[in-house]
Design an enzyme around this catalytic site. Structure first.
Site, PDB file in Angstrom:
ATOM      1  N   TYR A 170      -4.658   4.658  -0.030  1.00  0.00           N
ATOM      2  CA  TYR A 170      -5.705   4.382  -0.307  1.00  0.00           C
ATOM      3  C   TYR A 170      -5.283   2.740  -0.905  1.00  0.00           C
ATOM      4  O   TYR A 170      -6.473   2.835  -2.535  1.00  0.00           O
ATOM      5  CB  TYR A 170      -7.463   4.381   0.038  1.00  0.00           C
ATOM      6  CG  TYR A 170      -7.271   6.204   0.155  1.00  0.00           C
ATOM      7  CD1 TYR A 170      -7.727   5.399   2.168  1.00  0.00           C
ATOM      8  CD2 TYR A 170      -6.701   7.341   0.461  1.00  0.00           C
ATOM      9  CE1 TYR A 170      -7.353   6.769   2.958  1.00  0.00           C
ATOM     10  CE2 TYR A 170      -7.259   8.324   1.296  1.00  0.00           C
ATOM     11  CZ  TYR A 170      -7.402   8.035   2.808  1.00  0.00           C
ATOM     12  OH  TYR A 170      -7.269   9.412   3.331  1.00  0.00           O
ATOM     13  N   HIS A 171      -4.668   2.539  -1.788  1.00  0.00           N
ATOM     14  CA  HIS A 171      -3.661   1.688  -3.048  1.00  0.00           C
ATOM     15  C   HIS A 171      -3.550   0.308  -2.915  1.00  0.00           C
ATOM     16  O   HIS A 171      -2.638   0.116  -2.945  1.00  0.00           O
ATOM     17  CB  HIS A 171      -2.656   2.528  -3.316  1.00  0.00           C
ATOM     18  CG  HIS A 171      -3.238   4.419  -3.778  1.00  0.00           C
ATOM     19  ND1 HIS A 171      -2.383   4.993  -4.184  1.00  0.00           N
ATOM     20  CD2 HIS A 171      -4.178   4.643  -4.194  1.00  0.00           C
ATOM     21  CE1 HIS A 171      -2.729   6.019  -4.463  1.00  0.00           C
ATOM     22  NE2 HIS A 171      -3.889   6.003  -4.620  1.00  0.00           N
ATOM     23  N   PRO A 172      -4.076  -0.740  -2.021  1.00  0.00           N
ATOM     24  CA  PRO A 172      -3.374  -1.531  -1.734  1.00  0.00           C
ATOM     25  C   PRO A 172      -3.856  -2.366  -2.884  1.00  0.00           C
ATOM     26  O   PRO A 172      -4.749  -2.409  -4.082  1.00  0.00           O
ATOM     27  CB  PRO A 172      -4.834  -2.374  -0.559  1.00  0.00           C
ATOM     28  CG  PRO A 172      -5.780  -1.554  -0.698  1.00  0.00           C
ATOM     29  CD  PRO A 172      -5.649  -0.211  -0.937  1.00  0.00           C
ATOM     30  N   ASP A 232       0.367  -1.680  -0.109  1.00  0.00           N
ATOM     31  CA  ASP A 232       0.067   0.007   0.219  1.00  0.00           C
ATOM     32  C   ASP A 232       1.251   0.797  -0.139  1.00  0.00           C
ATOM     33  O   ASP A 232       1.839   1.386   0.156  1.00  0.00           O
ATOM     34  CB  ASP A 232      -0.923  -0.184   0.973  1.00  0.00           C
ATOM     35  CG  ASP A 232      -1.926   0.975   1.369  1.00  0.00           C
ATOM     36  OD1 ASP A 232      -1.843   2.029   0.037  1.00  0.00           O
ATOM     37  OD2 ASP A 232      -2.111   1.988   2.299  1.00  0.00           O
TER      38      ASP A 232
END
Length: 537
Positions: A473-475, A298
């Site tokens: 918010y980028h898993p 992330d």
């Protein structure tokens, strides 16, 4: 579709109506040849704040459309749990995200190819970015026009955002008119997935044009429980809808598009995952696939907040009842004004060291400030600039806690676990502070609210990162594509060792790409759609 006694059949069953699932539903049903069922655990996208660009602030902690996940205590962040909002609604996270359209670097995709993922180099994926795109600026070498996904320029004039770009120039960072063009490096203005001042989620862009097709069926409030197999072939999806257990059979393929957290969760619940984990929860092992839920990555961000002497920030609009009402009227009548602000107006991509081949840091600039994203804006005039490390070395895991599909999974991201990650933030914050001190911003700055003037040494900066760092918010990468023993899917996104099952979403990324993840996830689904249709012939 209440059918607890009778199992209905479709050619394709798509689990998850997010950034990828809506693309699959559109493309696979387009020629009318195949029947498609799209299952979404959340509701329809009828909440008004989904469609107002600034609405991401309202939806950040809105349980009706958000999974509201939390990490386990993060060792690198002083044992803090980090809130992980994920969309639970038609459009998925593209219905609640910050709207930025960023593809990443050409080098990201070439690196995927170099790791053995044939067909995923930049020249391979560029046609799919272009196919998806309806670029406001028109078609060129790097952009498409006429695709489903609107990509638009900034609609709200903001002197602060413009001053940031000028200040970056004064710091030696060149202006870049297009972060998604020939190169990413430089400072400029972000484009967003908006259409005439309104959010363009994947549900808006892909699902609405297709929803009345006779061969496409959409079920909301339908939580997938598990996939059932005939031997090693995926055949049936069980899901719970309004208290009733339903099942649907796939004649051709089951396509899992539930995101970097829910896709590995569903595979594990279905018996595909690390054998010891599954046995510990009483789940029969269909395939011992130790990579399912591994390699979680992330983007971490650390924010600098500045106090502004002029009442020109969004704080001043939202905190003033008259200005707030006027902003609402401006959006309602013209689809313009401060309510069209994405989660980054201007920004930069830069290198923290001249030794690097490409930028390792992304700066997001926004003309408002808050202690925590999704909470009240500060009572003073303020703005924010954040540092995001683009390619973290740290890796984490996603594990089910039980055999209950309704129980949130255990999320461990391991932020700041390596020296490279820690050093990148220390250097990145130093560079950002240099930009914020340049003459172009001088008239807009009273003081640095935090970290503040007392935070100077490397140790102090790192302590600040541990104390305040949070997700962008980028898993990704929990069902990683590859050829090695821990790879979950192959180059055609088929689950290795299983028939009739693919994963299509951000979880298949071999590693985290250098930027926001919505545009690459849509690209992955566009490319997957072509592969699925080609394999069906």
């Amino acid at each position: 579709m209440n059918n607890n006694n009778d199992t209905v059949e479709f050619d394709y069953v798509v689990v998850g109506a997010g950034s990828a699932g809506c693309v699959l539903a559109n493309r696979l049903s387009a020629d009318g040849k195949y029947s498609v069922l799209l299952l979404e655990a959340g509701p329809k996208d009828s909440n008004i704040w989904i469609h107002v660009p600034i609405g991401y602030g309202k939806l950040f902690k809105e349980k009706a459309v958000n999974w509201m996940y939390q990490t386990e205590p993060e060792p690198g962040l002083n044992g803090r749990q980090v809130f992980q909002p994920r969309g639970k609604v038609l459009g998925g996270t593209s219905s609640i995200n910050g709207l930025l359209y960023v593809r990443g670097q050409h080098e990201d995709y070439d690196r995927w190819r170099q790791r053995g993922n044939a067909g995923w180099g930049f020249e391979d994926v560029l046609p799919y970015f272009k196919k998806a795109e309806n670029q406001q600026r028109g078609e060129d070498q790097y952009h498409g026009a006429g695709g489903p996904l609107p990509v638009s320029d900034w609609r709200h004039h903001d002197p602060l955002s413009e001053a940031f770009v000028k200040a970056a120039g004064e710091a030696g960072i060149p202006f870049n008119p297009d972060f998604n063009g020939a190169k990413q490096e430089g400072a400029g203005f972000f484009q967003s997935t908006t259409s005439r001042g309104r959010r363009a989620s994947s549900a808006f862009s892909y699902l609405r044009p297709a929803k009345n097709r006779g061969n496409l069926h959409i079920e909301t409030d339908a939580l997938a429980q598990r996939i059932l197999f005939e031997g090693r072939r995926a055949r049936t999806v069980e899901y719970r809808q309004r208290g009733q257990l339903c099942s649907v059979r796939a004649r051709r393929e089951i396509l899992v598009s539930s995101g970097a957290y829910n896709s590995p969760q569903l595979l594990q619940l279905s018996g595909v995952g690390p054998a010891d984990l599954l046995k510990s929860h009483g789940i029969d092992v269909v395939l011992d696939s130790p990579g399912v839920g591994n390699d979680l990555q992330d983007h971490l961000q650390v924010r600098i907040v500045m106090r502004c002497p002029q009442r020109i920030t969004l704080n001043d609009v939202i905190n003033n009842p008259v200005r707030r009402v006027l902003a609402g009227m401006q959006w309602a009548a013209l689809r313009r004004g401060p309510l069209t602000i994405a989660a980054g107006t201007s920004g930069a991509f830069l290198k923290t060291s001249p030794r690097l081949a490409s930028p390792d840091v992304q700066i997001h600039f926004i003309p408002f400030s808050t202690d925590k994203m999704g909470e009240k804006l500060h009572p003073f005039s303020g703005f924010t600039a954040s540092v995001c490390q683009l390619r973290p070395e740290s890796r984490g895991t996603l594990r089910i806690r039980s055999a209950d599909p309704a129980q949130p999974p255990e999320i461990r991201i391991n932020y700041l676990a390596t020296e490279t990650d820690r050093r990148t933030f220390i250097d990145g914050i130093g560079i950002l502070r240099g930009i914020l001190a340049k003459p172009a911003l001088r008239e807009y700055v009273t003081e640095e609210v935090y970290p503040g003037a007392k935070v100077v040494s490397d140790d102090d900066i790192l302590a600040f990162c541990r104390q305040t760092g949070s997700t962008v918010y980028h898993p990704t990468s929990t069902c990683r594509m590859g050829n090695d023993p821990l790879a979950v899917v192959d180059q055609r996104l088929k689950v290795r060792g299983i028939e009739g099952l693919r994963v299509v979403d951000a979880s298949v990324m071999p590693d985290l790409m250098s930027g926001n993840t919505n545009a690459p996830t849509i690209m992955i689904a566009e490319k997957a759609s072509d592969m699925i249709l080609a394999d069906a012939r």
